[in-house]
Design an enzyme around this catalytic site. Sequence first.
Site, mmCIF file in Angstrom:
data_model
loop_
_atom_site.group_PDB
_atom_site.id
_atom_site.type_symbol
_atom_site.label_atom_id
_atom_site.label_comp_id
_atom_site.label_asym_id
_atom_site.label_seq_id
_atom_site.Cartn_x
_atom_site.Cartn_y
_atom_site.Cartn_z
ATOM 1 N N ASP A 270 0.865 -1.170 0.000
ATOM 2 C CA ASP A 270 0.000 0.000 0.000
ATOM 3 C C ASP A 270 0.908 1.228 0.000
ATOM 4 O O ASP A 270 2.116 1.146 0.217
ATOM 5 C CB ASP A 270 -0.948 -0.040 1.220
HETATM 6 C C1 GLC Z 1 -4.322 4.349 -0.116
HETATM 7 C C2 GLC Z 1 -5.216 3.202 0.305
HETATM 8 C C3 GLC Z 1 -5.351 2.120 -0.742
HETATM 9 C C4 GLC Z 1 -5.250 2.739 -2.125
HETATM 10 C C5 GLC Z 1 -3.829 3.262 -2.267
HETATM 11 C C6 GLC Z 1 -3.633 3.993 -3.593
HETATM 12 O O1 GLC Z 1 -3.591 4.831 0.973
HETATM 13 O O2 GLC Z 1 -4.922 2.575 1.543
HETATM 14 O O3 GLC Z 1 -6.607 1.462 -0.538
HETATM 15 O O4 GLC Z 1 -5.527 1.781 -3.128
HETATM 16 O O5 GLC Z 1 -3.435 4.116 -1.193
HETATM 17 O O6 GLC Z 1 -4.409 5.171 -3.603
#
Ligand code: GLC
Length: 720
Positions: A270
């Site tokens: 993430d």
């Molecule tokens: C965010 C979220 C995740 C998302 C990623 C890209 O912090 O936790 O669900 O897909 O970053 O935006």
Amino acid sequence: MMNDLIEKRVEELLGRLSLKEKIGQVTQIYYVSKDHDQTAQMVRDIQPGSVILCDSAFAGNEYQKPLDREKLDELQRIALHETDSGIPVLFGRDVIHGHRVVLPIPLTMASSFNPELVQECYDAVREEAVYDGVKWTFAPMLDMSHDPRWGRIIESPGEDPYMGEWMAKAVVNGFQTDDLSNEQAIAACAKHFVGYGASEGGRDYNHTEIGDYLLKNSYLPAFRSAVEAGVATVMSSFNDVNGIPVSGSRYLLTDVLRGEMGFEGFVVSDWYAIHQMMQYQGFAADDKHAAQLSLNAGIDMDMADNCYLNHLEELVQEGTVTMDELDEAVRRILRVKVRMGLLEHPLSTQIPYDEQAHCVLAKQLAQESMVLLKNKNNVLPLSKTATVGMAGPYLYETVELVGSWALDTDASLICSPAEAMRRTAPEAQFVENPGNLADEITMLRDADAIVLFLGESRRVTGEAHSLASVELPESQLAIVRQAHRTGKPVVGVLCFGRPIALGEADELFDAIVYAGHGGTCAGPAIASVLFGDAEPSGRLAFTLPYSTGQIPLYYNAYPGSRQINGYYRDEFIYHRNYQDCTGAPAYPFGYGLSYTTFTYTDAAVDVSQRSLQQLKDGEGFTVTCKVTNTGTRQGSTVVQLYVRDVLASRLRPLRSLRGFQKVDLQAGESKTVSLTLGYKDLGFYLENGDYTVEAGDFTLYVGDNCLTENEINIAVNEAR
Ligand code: GLC
């Protein structure tokens, strides 16, 4: 393309990459939307495996610049023709529950109990997103959660593993189609692996404590379903599990996800999750150490924090990370790109889609996701010639009803509930209280009924947006009290993304429709339901607590050591769950009313017992139940089948949903619904990941919500 052809292609691509180019493939940069040329230069210099099309970590609630597919194609041409590797970039975007036409948020749409419709809707979402150049989406979000205080519960399938199983399959199939090499397919991403929904106190990004038994029976089922559906990628979660950050956990990302569950795609971290193990979690000494821990754990691609980009070369050269380990990560990424046919069709495809048809689908799903909780004296549906009082902070709302994580919403397609009500019933008289102030409610006293549009902003839901209280906001409760005092029937339309605690407010309403965050067509769907053009056929995919203090409160709880499970019967004098509050929910999982009535009779099972071997051989139980529409109008209901393993070597939930079927019946019509139970429905996972079914007695419950008293007893025996 056959597997061996794919492997041959992968090895050929891998074989010609330099160390620098391999490190590029395991790196995802973010698109600096305000400076396209900067991103273009980064593509030349880094040759990244992927570009995430958002330039903020809170994409769910922050405006994102619309996609420009010509610019994305320009970047792709650079990757193809201005770099040594010539490997196309994978463009990723958070296409969570819609694109230009937005569906209800996942938690709302789960209440539709309609997998076929959900998949059809995601097929439409795919058409829109791929048209704009998106080839990878960070969905489905599969974090089971028992905590409505957690803002991200709105992105989830709710509190039940089985709901996560069907949502996972519907969303993965909707995006990936039945052939990932289809140039119109989008790679899906099961996230956030794993346990994020157990964030302590509902506080986002927090510690989680999840034993292996609970992990494998509650938090993993939805991910298993996504893997079985062939999901191309998985995203690691921010949280730690039992003191080890998931993004540094070889046990979770390799032993469990790949070893036990058989996942073969690639894992992306993430946003900044690798760096955070150093920055906040005190698990890595520095970014270099974090990069080493994550690659070893099984994270193949690093999202946005450049830990891999900045440190893998040194780690490989000093031998801390072997070239084989790096090659394996690159191989998994290349394998997905080859399976997608990305090397054959790297540029965006401009296949037009029917936006109006997408709106029809989105409205249908929003209607089917609405849950009628209460309808005293059948105040609903409203007459189209009535005098209708309307008030509440969401009466004129538009974009707020779309919900969080709707980056590419086309706001021009949205109309407010007020506008939709007028369009749906042009003959009706509307008295509106634009001020939404409690003391103006009395102006509605001449109405036949008062409809209050209540709700929460999408900005108190989603990432980094948790609440300590999920009660109805005091300002809205004041409006409800004032409306109640007029003596007129009060209809509550609750546009809350998360489950809320109604408490005493419940009794102030004559009718309640839980509308959730219904997406682009929320307004028209609400109006159609209120005036009876459509019927509310949703059933709660979550528990509505009576009070925040009860959280966590969920139907599939384990039995206590005394008769304390107030969810099912809160009448124990000595063992009441609380001295100051009921232990029962305001409304239970699976609950919902219709504008007609149903009976569920003749619940039966074809055989009362099976041997373990018969179950392993595919023989199961067929449960039948006769459903009759005993009312005066067409209606739909969801017949639900719950299982309880009465005696086992581990505590088993008091009830577990293991099947359902939505049925649509004309007035007076009956239908016998058949639901099957097999080996996969009657067992559980041991801590080591082994699945087992234990002989013994089981109680089945079949009816219209988790509290149904339609019981059937069956047995599984050891005999061959
Ligand atoms: C965010 C979220 C995740 C998302 C990623 C890209 O912090 O936790 O669900 O897909 O970053 O935006």
